[in-house]
Write a protein that holds these residues in place. Structure first.
Motif, PDB file in Angstrom:
ATOM      1  N   ASP A 122       0.598  -1.348  -0.087  1.00  0.00           N
ATOM      2  CA  ASP A 122      -0.204  -0.337   0.292  1.00  0.00           C
ATOM      3  C   ASP A 122       0.840   1.405  -0.145  1.00  0.00           C
ATOM      4  N   MET A 123       0.484   1.929  -0.861  1.00  0.00           N
ATOM      5  CA  MET A 123       1.216   3.495  -0.838  1.00  0.00           C
ATOM      6  C   MET A 123       1.399   3.714   0.097  1.00  0.00           C
ATOM      7  N   ARG A 124       0.440   3.671   0.793  1.00  0.00           N
ATOM      8  CA  ARG A 124      -0.095   4.744   1.998  1.00  0.00           C
ATOM      9  C   ARG A 124       0.868   4.563   2.889  1.00  0.00           C
ATOM     10  N   ASN A 184     -10.229   6.152  -7.658  1.00  0.00           N
ATOM     11  CA  ASN A 184      -9.657   3.717  -7.888  1.00  0.00           C
ATOM     12  C   ASN A 184      -9.360   3.955  -9.005  1.00  0.00           C
ATOM     13  N   HIS A 185      -9.464   5.100 -10.084  1.00  0.00           N
ATOM     14  CA  HIS A 185      -8.463   4.885 -11.318  1.00  0.00           C
ATOM     15  C   HIS A 185      -7.276   5.140 -11.972  1.00  0.00           C
ATOM     16  N   ASP A 186      -6.909   6.011  -9.972  1.00  0.00           N
ATOM     17  CA  ASP A 186      -5.441   6.480  -9.730  1.00  0.00           C
ATOM     18  C   ASP A 186      -4.706   5.723  -9.604  1.00  0.00           C
ATOM     19  N   ALA A 218      -7.403   4.046  -1.248  1.00  0.00           N
ATOM     20  CA  ALA A 218      -6.884   3.549  -2.072  1.00  0.00           C
ATOM     21  C   ALA A 218      -8.385   2.801  -2.831  1.00  0.00           C
ATOM     22  N   LEU A 219      -8.093   0.939  -3.463  1.00  0.00           N
ATOM     23  CA  LEU A 219      -8.693   0.267  -3.567  1.00  0.00           C
ATOM     24  C   LEU A 219      -9.990  -0.365  -3.045  1.00  0.00           C
ATOM     25  N   ILE A 258      -9.778   3.713   5.003  1.00  0.00           N
ATOM     26  CA  ILE A 258      -8.614   4.454   4.978  1.00  0.00           C
ATOM     27  C   ILE A 258      -7.397   3.461   5.847  1.00  0.00           C
ATOM     28  N   ASP A 259      -6.865   3.469   5.758  1.00  0.00           N
ATOM     29  CA  ASP A 259      -5.711   2.596   6.177  1.00  0.00           C
ATOM     30  C   ASP A 259      -5.881   2.938   7.592  1.00  0.00           C
ATOM     31  N   VAL A 260      -4.976   2.375   8.947  1.00  0.00           N
ATOM     32  CA  VAL A 260      -4.370   2.902  10.499  1.00  0.00           C
ATOM     33  C   VAL A 260      -3.830   4.028  10.362  1.00  0.00           C
ATOM     34  N   TYR A 261      -2.273   4.554   8.996  1.00  0.00           N
ATOM     35  CA  TYR A 261      -2.088   5.639   9.318  1.00  0.00           C
ATOM     36  C   TYR A 261      -3.025   6.452   9.196  1.00  0.00           C
TER      37      TYR A 261
END
Length: 1068
Positions: free
Chosen positions: A353-355, A495-497, A543-544, A548-551
């Motif tokens: 995950d880029m995030r 999502n497309h990005d 993202a997909l 949101i992620d934990v960060y």
């Protein structure tokens, strides 16, 4: 003149504008003169055909209903196949390919049908003559251009001649020249014959104006235009004299008399004028070309430099890309999109995950991390205007229309008796999906940056290749973000990005400083903005995962605890509207986002806004007794930034989120308009998705492959009543279906694969049983259509064979000498018609082997039998040309003509299969047969497969409320575009205006106001009065003049959520 600079200086002093235009090669050269020739030939064709043969057409119309019906069916299929390409140039070159393809197989079909000859057009004779002259013209003009370029190279002609002519231009000129010769020969006769055809008037119940007492009516005079035509032929196109009337050079070039020393044994004094006519047209072409290239076209088109520059600016075009063809079977971008999506779902989701990488690359201490994610440069302003848009980067016209409105210093809108002025936003928020169909350097540059840079140009010092490593890189002379007074931009990915793992987004957004004239200070894919009067914007990256992620959760939860006050108001910006999509798919997503809103913000989230759905909808909470806590007051979706339109009526029933009831306050387009727009799938699917032909045509051919050929069709043609024909027809279709299930291999496998794909294509929100039922009905419609088309094609071939229009063997013989004697008594056109008919008789004694070979070149064999009779060559020039070209010339003619023998090849091979079975064919023979069938079946099937599939989408979207994405992406609608403009007032209230444009311009011109406005060297574009380069070609269609407000409401900054004011509506 030793240099260009010297010549220009002298010309400037002498004001020799015309001479300057001739000598300066940087000015454009016009197209070759073939366009005028095309117009002349078309007008001539219409005149000759209407004047010479309209009486014959009227006489025979009621006697050939069967053939005219076949013509209507044939031309109807060909029209619907070519309708998407009429009047437009489509890239890539599939459009031009389709035009040539249609012309080829249409002519190949028409010259086998007899009733077309009643209109005075002998397709066999004209086609043979056309190909002969066409090849001769190409060879001659190629030699001429090579010689002319050689003369230019050694300096014997002007340097203007150095521009090489386009090969397509030469081919077009040769085609026009050949058509002119064919028209002349067909309608003015051959040699010294000037026809004076008398009408044989026949009484008819339908056409009573042929009676003698009514011959003076205007209609009768119109039908007797052939008399005027005869006068034109006798005066303008009088037959040439004998060969000895021409000079020595012309004799040798045209007639070859030099080899005979002035006379030849058996030579005729009557020479076909077709040779002289061809030489005349070639001479006109050469003379015109030499004059234009040697003296310069400017002698007849004088323009001064100033006039030319003005004309050049008017002709400038922005070159925007068209809407993405989502149903294209030939688009490499779409295949790359599918591949990137598979890789992203397989590799990135749950694994990389880029995030996470962004969080890892941030500095360890919290202060530095917040510096990368929190921006407070707007917090000290008294009030603030800012904009929101999403889902841009599709069609250039739609994206630029929205960007042009965003770039204007202000937008003035009349509302009744008052005028409303809305200043440009100091902040632009973009809600993801920046370019379609996939993130790449090309799509970001052409679909995102190009429209925005045209709308608001980047600063003069901006470089495309520059990489911002220490953001924010504020402009020179500005100490910090708070001092910069230009518009800024913050973006979240969609999502497309994420299809490439966010690589392109990071490169073009997080490592660049300018989106056109909007400054981009952000460093990560998510951020927090502190706005005036206690307002905040949280830009979340879903993202997909749809969450949101934990960060991110850690950053925003700590920010809420530390800096967001109890009376502050927060706007949550995400790409996907989870509230609508979860309701539609009956799913639950975005749990972390919900936890952040419900358990941390606790009622301070006044607005959630997103894109992803390409329409505008606003839902506001409904106050009621016993209502629990309102976690979000307003839900806003606005994805009309440039992408194709999505329906609104599918989501009309949404009414609850987090246990709070909501009501739809505004929808754009309205529910009624949205349902009506879906009807376009039936009528416009193929016009919008012509590249779907590649997939649809192959699928239908596979479904019908095993059914070719149908050898027993006599029972259909022998029934006397229409109901009998119809019953036999559909009975045969049913038998073909049973054969497919019981004995077919290729078609059965194709139908089975199509059924699996159709069931999988149905959205998963539908139950499994309904998915199977919908898939079976869908495939049954396609399979029925394919079998009906197969049988129609086979019936057409069988009908032509039964009437001796298509042979079952290749050898053709003439009738007896009695009929030959009768031919001599008729005029040349009737002679050619009847000769063509007699050559269609079968010779049953031929073996199947001979039929299979000779059937492929019947047109050339027929042409050889009439060539010497109708095109006399007293000096043997044809034989010498064949000798000089080592047999290449007649071979070219032969194989060019064989290309128009496709129906004959189909009929000959079909008869061989029906008599001896498929095993009698070699592998090459089978390939040739099925290829010839595919050529016609593809034309018949592609409009039908689009009609069936478009009808399926319409039924699903309006009746079943499924396929909302597939049914509207097919329409590629660039209209109905909007964005939302916010205003934080001095009192702390939030005014919300949604501005929309119903119709997007398709043509643009250089904006004269932008062109006239002075541009200082270091001036930034946002300070200009007219910042956008292009305006609509039709001023009344410009978005600045057509923009309107479709929704307006105010959010009060107060603890009492019931004080929200609203002025929106659902129907606009």
């Amino acid at each position: 003149m030793s240099s260009n600079k010297q010549s220009v200086g002298i010309l400037d002093s002498l004001r020799m504008d015309r001479v300057r235009t001739i000598l300066t090669h940087r000015y454009p050269y016009p197209h070759e003169h073939s366009r005028h020739a095309v117009i002349a030939v078309v007008v001539g064709c219409l005149f000759f055909i209407s004047s010479d043969n309209i009486h014959t057409l009227v006489e025979k119309l009621d006697k050939n209903v069967k053939w005219w019906s076949m013509y209507s069916c044939l031309l109807g299929f060909f029209y619907f196949f070519s309708s998407p390409f009429i009047g437009k140039t489509i890239k890539p070159s599939y459009s031009n390919f389709s035009r040539w393809y249609i012309a080829w197989i249409l002519v190949a079909a028409l010259y086998h049908l007899p009733s077309f000859q009643s209109m005075g057009v002998d397709m066999r004779m004209n086609l043979s003559l056309f190909l002969t002259i066409y090849v001769s013209s190409i060879l001659f003009l190629l030699v001429f251009h090579i010689i002319f370029l050689g003369l230019w190279y050694i300096g014997l002609v002007s340097r203007v001649a150095g521009r090489r002519p386009a090969i397509l231009t030469i081919l077009q000129n040769c085609a026009v020249l050949s058509m002119a010769c064919c028209v002349f020969y067909s309608h003015c006769g051959n040699s010294a014959i000037v026809r004076e055809r008398r009408l044989e008037h026949k009484n008819s119940n339908w056409f009573s104006f042929w009676k003698k007492e009514e011959r003076n009516t205007w209609l009768a005079k119109f039908l007797r235009m052939n008399e005027l035509k005869d006068q034109v032929c006798s005066s303008w196109f009088a037959p040439v004299g004998s060969a000895k009337d021409y000079p020595l050079l012309s004799k040798w070039v045209i007639y070859g008399e030099l080899a005979c020393n002035g006379s030849c044994d058996g030579s005729s004094d009557g020479i076909s004028p077709i040779y002289s006519l061809w030489a005349t047209f070639i001479g006109l072409y050469i003379a015109n070309y030499v004059v234009e290239r040697s003296t310069g076209w400017a002698l007849t088109h004088p323009l001064s430099v100033q006039e030319y520059e003005k004309l050049k600016k008017k002709q400038l075009k922005p070159g925007f890309l068209d809407m993405v063809p989502w149903y294209s079977g030939t688009s490499a971008d779409l295949f790359k999109t599918v591949f990137d999506l598979l890789v992203s779902v397989t590799v990135f989701v749950g694994r990389f995950d880029m995030r996470m990488m962004q969080a890892a690359m941030s500095r360890v201490n919290d202060g530095s991390q917040q510096g990368d994610l929190l921006y407070d440069q707007f917090g000290e302003k008294d009030d603030l205007w800012f904009d929101f848009m999403a889902d841009t980067g599709d069609g250039g016209n739609s994206s630029y229309s929205v960007a042009r409105l965003l770039a204007q210093p202000s937008i003035n809108i009349n509302r009744g008796d008052s005028a409303l002025n809305l200043p440009r936003g100091d902040l632009l928020l973009i809600g993801g999906d920046l370019a379609y169909p996939n993130p790449s350097a090309f799509t970001y540059e052409r679909r995102l940056f190009c429209p925005f840079e045209y709308a608001l140009q980047p600063p003069p010092w901006y470089k495309e290749v520059h990489i911002a490593v220490n953001k924010p890189e504020v402009p020179p002379g500005v100490s910090g973000l708070k001092e910069y007074n230009g518009p800024q931009c913050f973006v979240i990915p969609g999502n497309h990005d994420w299809f490439d793992g966010l690589h392109t987004f990071m490169r073009y957004i997080c490592h660049k400083s300018w989106l056109g004239g909007w400054f981009m200070p952000q460093k990560k894919s998510y951020f927090a903005l502190q706005l005036p009067k206690g307002w905040w914007v949280f830009g979340l990256d879903l993202a997909l995962h749809g969450d949101i992620d934990v960060y991110q959760f850690k950053f925003f939860s700590e920010l809420i605890k530390e800096k967001v006050g109890d009376n502050d108001s927060v706007i949550i910006m995400t790409h996907e509207p989870n509230w609508l999509l979860d309701w539609y798919w009956n799913d639950v997503s975005g749990k972390n986002v919900s936890h952040l809103i419900c358990d941390y913000l606790k009622g301070r989230c006044k607005l959630r806004m997103s894109g992803d759905l390409h329409h505008y909808m606003r839902h506001s909470f409904v106050k009621s007794d016993g209502l629990g806590p309102v976690h979000v007051q307003h839900l806003l979706v606005n994805g009309c930034g440039g992408a194709f339109l999505h329906p609104t009526h599918v989501f009309a029933s949404f009414n609850k989120l987090y246990g709070t009831p909501y009501d739809c306050k505004a929808a754009y387009p309205s529910f009624e308009d949205s349902s009506r727009i879906a009807l376009g799938n039936i009528l416009k699917f193929r016009k919008k998705n012509w590249q779907f032909d590649f997939i649809g045509g192959i699928i239908y051919f596979l479904l019908a492959f095993s059914m070719f050929p149908q050898c027993k069709l006599g029972h259909i043609l022998q029934d006397d009543s229409f109901s009998g024909h119809l019953g036999s027809f559909f009975g045969t279709v049913w038998n073909a279906f049973i054969y497919l299930l019981e004995r077919s291999y290729v078609s059965f496998v194709g139908a089975l694969m199509l059924l699996i794909a159709a069931i999988t294509f149905v959205p998963s929100k539908v139950s499994r049983k309904k998915r199977v039922m919908i898939g079976i009905i869908h495939v049954s419609a396609h399979l029925s259509a394919a079998l009906v088309l197969m049988l129609l094609l086979e019936l057409g071939v069988e009908t032509c064979i039964r009437h001796n229009l298509l042979a079952t063997s290749g050898s053709r013989v003439r009738q007896g000498t009695e009929e030959k004697g009768l031919l001599k008594k008729k005029n040349p056109i009737q002679t050619l018609v009847e000769m063509g008919m007699e050559l269609c008789l079968n010779e049953e004694e031929d073996t199947q082997k001979k039929a299979k070979v000779e059937g492929y070149h019947t047109l050339y064999q027929w042409y050889q039998t009439v060539e010497s009779e109708h095109f006399p060559d007293p000096t043997g020039l044809r034989a010498r040309i064949e000798q000089w070209t080592f047999g290449l010339y007649p071979a070219c003619i032969k194989y060019l003509m064989s290309a128009f023998d496709v129906p004959e090849v189909m009929a000959v091979t079909r008869s061989n299969i029906c008599k001896n079975g498929m095993a009698s064919l070699s592998r090459g023979g089978a390939v040739i047969y099925y290829a010839s069938v595919f050529l016609y079946f593809w034309v018949f099937s592609t409009p039908i497969v689009s009609l069936v599939f478009g009808s399926y989408l319409y039924i699903c979207i309006n009746w079943l409320h499924i396929h909302f994405d597939e049914a509207f992406s097919s329409l590629r609608i660039a209209n109905y575009k909007s964005f939302t403009r916010f205003h934080i007032t001095k009192d702390g209230d939030l005014e919300v205006y949604t501005l929309a444009v119903d119709k997007v311009p398709k043509e643009w011109k250089l904006d004269p106001d932008w062109d006239r406005e002075p541009k200082l060297p270091q001036q930034q574009s946002h300070s200009r009065r007219f910042p956008s380069k292009w305006s609509a070609a039709v001023p009344l269609q410009d978005p600045i003049h057509t923009v309107k407000i479709v929704d307006h409401f105010v959010i009060k900054q107060t603890d009492d959520s019931s004080t929200t004011a609203s002025n929106g509506s659902i129907a606009h």
